[in-house]
Design a protein around this motif. Structure first.
Motif, PDB file in Angstrom:
ATOM      1  N   LEU A 246      38.035  32.267  36.455  1.00 31.65           N
ATOM      2  CA  LEU A 246      38.533  32.929  37.667  1.00 31.65           C
ATOM      3  C   LEU A 246      39.839  33.675  37.393  1.00 31.65           C
ATOM      4  O   LEU A 246      40.046  34.785  37.883  1.00 31.65           O
ATOM      5  CB  LEU A 246      38.731  31.908  38.789  1.00 31.65           C
ATOM      6  N   LYS A 247      40.716  33.042  36.594  1.00 32.56           N
ATOM      7  CA  LYS A 247      41.988  33.697  36.235  1.00 32.56           C
ATOM      8  C   LYS A 247      41.748  34.967  35.437  1.00 32.56           C
ATOM      9  O   LYS A 247      42.367  36.015  35.688  1.00 32.56           O
ATOM     10  CB  LYS A 247      42.860  32.730  35.425  1.00 32.56           C
ATOM     11  N   ALA A 248      40.818  34.885  34.464  1.00 35.23           N
ATOM     12  CA  ALA A 248      40.504  36.069  33.648  1.00 35.23           C
ATOM     13  C   ALA A 248      39.874  37.170  34.502  1.00 35.23           C
ATOM     14  O   ALA A 248      40.203  38.358  34.360  1.00 35.23           O
ATOM     15  CB  ALA A 248      39.566  35.678  32.514  1.00 35.23           C
ATOM     16  N   LYS A 249      38.995  36.741  35.407  1.00 38.38           N
ATOM     17  CA  LYS A 249      38.343  37.707  36.299  1.00 38.38           C
ATOM     18  C   LYS A 249      39.359  38.367  37.233  1.00 38.38           C
ATOM     19  O   LYS A 249      39.325  39.580  37.462  1.00 38.38           O
ATOM     20  CB  LYS A 249      37.259  36.996  37.115  1.00 38.38           C
ATOM     21  N   LYS A 250      40.283  37.554  37.748  1.00 37.50           N
ATOM     22  CA  LYS A 250      41.313  38.073  38.653  1.00 37.50           C
ATOM     23  C   LYS A 250      42.223  39.067  37.925  1.00 37.50           C
ATOM     24  O   LYS A 250      42.623  40.099  38.478  1.00 37.50           O
ATOM     25  CB  LYS A 250      42.138  36.903  39.215  1.00 37.50           C
ATOM     26  N   LYS A 251      42.542  38.749  36.667  1.00 36.64           N
ATOM     27  CA  LYS A 251      43.392  39.626  35.874  1.00 36.64           C
ATOM     28  C   LYS A 251      42.710  40.978  35.641  1.00 36.64           C
ATOM     29  O   LYS A 251      43.344  42.046  35.753  1.00 36.64           O
ATOM     30  CB  LYS A 251      43.711  38.958  34.526  1.00 36.64           C
ATOM     31  N   LEU A 252      41.416  40.943  35.333  1.00 40.54           N
ATOM     32  CA  LEU A 252      40.663  42.183  35.139  1.00 40.54           C
ATOM     33  C   LEU A 252      40.600  43.003  36.423  1.00 40.54           C
ATOM     34  O   LEU A 252      40.720  44.240  36.407  1.00 40.54           O
ATOM     35  CB  LEU A 252      39.248  41.862  34.642  1.00 40.54           C
ATOM     36  N   GLU A 253      40.401  42.309  37.558  1.00 40.73           N
ATOM     37  CA  GLU A 253      40.347  43.000  38.849  1.00 40.73           C
ATOM     38  C   GLU A 253      41.690  43.653  39.188  1.00 40.73           C
ATOM     39  O   GLU A 253      41.724  44.768  39.711  1.00 40.73           O
ATOM     40  CB  GLU A 253      39.944  42.015  39.960  1.00 40.73           C
ATOM     41  N   GLU A 254      42.783  42.951  38.891  1.00 40.35           N
ATOM     42  CA  GLU A 254      44.116  43.507  39.153  1.00 40.35           C
ATOM     43  C   GLU A 254      44.378  44.746  38.308  1.00 40.35           C
ATOM     44  O   GLU A 254      44.946  45.730  38.779  1.00 40.35           O
ATOM     45  CB  GLU A 254      45.184  42.443  38.888  1.00 40.35           C
TER      46      GLU A 254
END
Length: 561
Positions: A246-254
C-alpha cells in the motif's frame, strides 16, 4: 516717336511680369489652401441637445404604462434624481448609479418597477436551476455597446421575450422576475466582472455537461450486507506485506499526481489569456439569491448568460455597485479590493448597504452585542408617498410552443474548452436529436475524441448514443418499452453486422427469462441471468467454426446454477 517706343515696351514687360507673379502667387496660395484643407478636418460643433437614445417606431402597439409615467412614478423619479445627485456629490470618484434608464418606448423608468414577479404554468420553472437554464437557452446574447459604460436602455421582460435577445441586464431582469415569482429572494446585481464573463467566453471552461456525466459514472452502488450473510473466510495474508504494498502504491500515485499537476500547470500557463486593458472596468449584471427562502442554505450568484450557479467568492466577479429587487434599491458601501469575496450580503445593515426607500424590510442578520443596554423602541415615520409604485410591465406570458422550442429558431451552439455543444428543440430534426456534444483532443477542434447524442420521443426508445473515436466503440442507451427490453447496446463502429463483438444489457425485471447481460463474439456467447426460478445465473455457448454457406452450429453449452 522714337523716344516713346522703348518706354512703352518696358511698361508692357513690367505688366507681364506682374501678371505672371500674381498667377504664380495665386497658384501657390491655392495649393496651400488645398493642402491645409486635406490636413485640417472641419470641426463641427456638438449639438446643443443630443439625439434621444431610443427611437420607438410604433408606440401605439404598447400599453399606456409603457408610453407614460403615472404621478407616483414621476414622484419616484424625482427621488431617484435627488438620490443620485447626493450620492455623486458625496462620492465623486464612483460611477453613476444605474437607476432610471429608458424603456423601449423612450420613457424613463425606475429599475425596481421594471421587475415583474410572475409565476408561470410550467412546473419545471419552479426550480431555480431549470429557470436559469431556460432563460440562458431562450435568449440570444448581445454584448453591451460600450463595455465600460452602463446601458441607456433597459427593456421590459415582455419585450426581451418577444425579440429573444438581450444584454446581461435584460437577462437578469427576466430571470429575477421569474425567480421572485417562484418564491426566491432574488436580486439583480450591477457590478464588474472579467472579460471572459462579460463576453460569455467559455473557451477555457470545461463543459458542465461532461462533468455531470463523469460524476454519474463515479457513483457506484455499495454492496448491502444482509443480516444473515455468511462471513468471509479469515484473511491469512501478511499484514506487513500488505502495508508495504500500500505504501509503494501510494508513493507511485503521489508521483503520478505530481506529474499530472505539473502538466496541468504548464498547460494553464500556455492557455492563459492576454492581459485585459479594461480589467476591473467592464460593466456586468447578474443575479444574487439570498439564503432563507425556498430552503436556500447559502447565498449564491447565478450567471444569467450561462445559467450556472457561482459562489459569492468567485474571482471572476470584481466588484458590486448596487443591487435591487421589486421593493427597494441598495448601494454597496463596502470595499471591493478583493472582489466580491470579502463582501457581507446583509442588506439590513445600513453601514454596508445604503438603501433608497425608507421602507427597508430586510432584517439585520449580524446583531451586535448589547449587554447592559436597554433596548429602546424607535418609531420611524415613513412617508406614504415613498412607497414604490407597482410594476409598469405587463404580465409575463410564455406559450407552450415557446417553452418547448427554447432556443432562438430552435437551435443554439455553445463552445467550451475542446468541446462543442449543439442544442435543438424537440421535433426540429428528423431523428429527434435534442443535444449533441462533440469532444475534441486539441484546442483547435480538429481531432475528434467522442460524440454524445441525446434523443427524445423516438419510436425505437433510444435516448442516448456515445461514439468513441479512440476505441471505436458505440454505446446506445434505451428507455423502457423497447422490444426485447433492451437497455444498453455496445458494439464496434466498424463492425455493425451480426456475429461481431457486442455487449447487450437488458431490463431483466421485465423479461420472463431474467436475462440481464449478453456478450457476443464470433466464436462464443455468454449470458447472465438474475432472479430465475430455476436458479440459473450463467450460460456459455461455444460455436463451431463456420464453413462456407453453412449455418452456425453450437458445439458446447455450459450452464451454471
Amino acid at each position: 516717336m522714337s523716344n516713346d517706343e522703348p518706354f512703352e515696351h518696358e511698361t508692357e514687360l513690367d505688366l507681364d511680369i506682374d501678371e505672371t507673379a500674381e498667377q504664380i502667387e495665386s497658384k501657390e496660395v491655392q495649393d496651400l489652401k488645398e493642402e491645409l484643407n486635406s490636413v485640417i478636418k472641419s470641426m463641427e460643433a456638438p449639438p446643443m441637445f443630443p439625439p434621444h437614445p431610443v427611437k420607438c417606431l410604433n408606440p401605439q402597439d404598447y400599453p399606456e404604462s409603457y408610453n407614460s409615467n403615472s404621478k407616483k412614478e414621476e414622484l419616484i423619479l424625482e427621488y431617484v434624481e435627488n438620490f443620485k445627485t447626493q450620492f455623486q456629490y458625496i462620492y465623486p470618484d464612483r460611477k453613476t448609479l444605474f437607476m432610471a434608464p429608458y424603456n423601449e418606448c423612450g420613457i424613463e423608468k425606475f429599475v425596481c418597477t421594471t421587475i415583474r414577479p410572475t409565476v408561470l404554468k410550467f412546473s419545471k420553472l419552479y426550480d431555480w436551476k431549470e429557470c436559469a437554464q431556460f432563460v440562458s437557452e431562450y435568449l440570444q446574447f448581445k454584448p453591451l455597446k460600450e463595455p465600460t459604460e452602463l446601458p441607456q436602455i433597459l427593456y421590459s421582460p415582455t419585450h426581451t421575450l418577444k425579440i429573444q435577445e438581450g444584454n446581461c441586464f435584460d437577462y437578469s431582469i427576466l430571470l429575477t422576475s421569474l425567480l421572485i415569482g417562484a418564491g426566491y429572494d432574488a436580486y439583480i446585481v450591477s457590478g464588474y466582472a472579467t472579460r471572459e464573463v462579460c463576453n460569455m467566453d467559455q473557451s477555457r471552461v470545461i463543459c458542465p455537461l461532461l462533468i455531470k456525466s463523469q460524476e454519474k459514472k463515479a457513483e457506484t452502488k455499495k454492496k448491502e450486507i444482509g443480516k444473515y450473510t455468511v462471513k468471509p473466510p479469515k484473511d491469512m495474508n501478511s499484514k506487513y506485506e500488505i502495508s508495504q504494498d500500500l505504501k509503494a502504491k501510494k508513493k507511485l500515485e503521489e508521483e503520478a499526481l505530481k506529474r499530472k499537476l505539473e502538466h496541468e500547470r504548464y498547460l494553464a500557463e500556455l492557455e492563459r489569456p492576454t492581459a485585459d486593458p479594461l480589467y476591473g472596468l467592464r460593466v456586468h449584471a447578474w443575479v444574487m439569491v439570498l439564503s432563507g427562502k425556498r430552503e436556500v442554505a447559502e447565498t449564491f450568484f447565478i450567471e444569467t448568460l450561462t445559467g450556472n450557479a457561482v459562489s459569492t467568492k468567485d474571482d471572476e466577479y470584481l466588484g458590486i455597485e448596487s443591487v435591487w429587487n421589486h421593493k427597494n434599491y441598495w448601494v454597496n458601501m463596502q470595499s471591493c479590493i478583493d472582489g466580491t469575496a470579502g463582501l457581507v450580503f446583509d442588506l439590513g445593515d445600513s453601514s454596508k448597504w445604503e438603501y433608497m426607500l425608507p421602507s427597508n424590510d430586510k432584517p439585520i442578520l449580524l446583531v451586535p452585542a448589547t449587554e447592559g443596554i436597554e433596548e429602546e423602541e424607535e418609531s420611524k415615520d415613513v412617508e406614504k408617498h415613498l412607497d414604490l409604485p407597482p410594476s409598469w410591465v405587463n404580465q409575463i406570458k410564455i406559450t407552450h410552443k415557446d417553452f418547448e422550442r427554447r432556443c432562438p429558431e430552435g437551435k443554439k451552439v455553445l463552445f467550451y474548452k475542446k468541446c462543442k455543444v449543439e442544442k435543438y428543440a424537440p421535433y426540429l430534426l428528423k431523428d429527434n436529436m435534442i443535444l449533441k456534444i462533440t469532444e475534441y483532443l486539441d484546442s483547435e477542434m480538429k481531432d475528434l475524441k467522442q460524440v454524445i447524442e441525446e434523443f427524445m420521443h423516438r419510436a425505437d426508445k433510444i435516448k442516448k448514443r456515445v461514439i468513441n473515436f479512440q476505441t471505436g466503440w458505440v454505446v446506445e442507451t434505451f428507455e423502457r418499452g423497447r422490444s426485447k427490453f433492451l437497455k444498453e447496446h455496445r458494439y464496434q463502429q466498424s463492425k455493425t453486422g451480426p456475429e461481431n463483438e457486442r455487449i447487450m444489457y437488458f431490463y431483466h425485471d421485465a423479461r420472463v427469462d431474467g436475462l440481464k447481460c449478453r456478450e457476443e463474439t464470433p466464436t462464443e456467447m455468454c449470458e447472465h441471468f438474475e432472479n430465475r426460478p430455476d436458479f440459473l445465473y450463467y450460460r456459455k455457448i461455444i460455436f463451431d467454426k463456420r464453413q462456407k454457406n453453412s449455418v452456425l452450429r453450437m458445439a458446447t453449452i455450459i450452464d451454471q446454477f
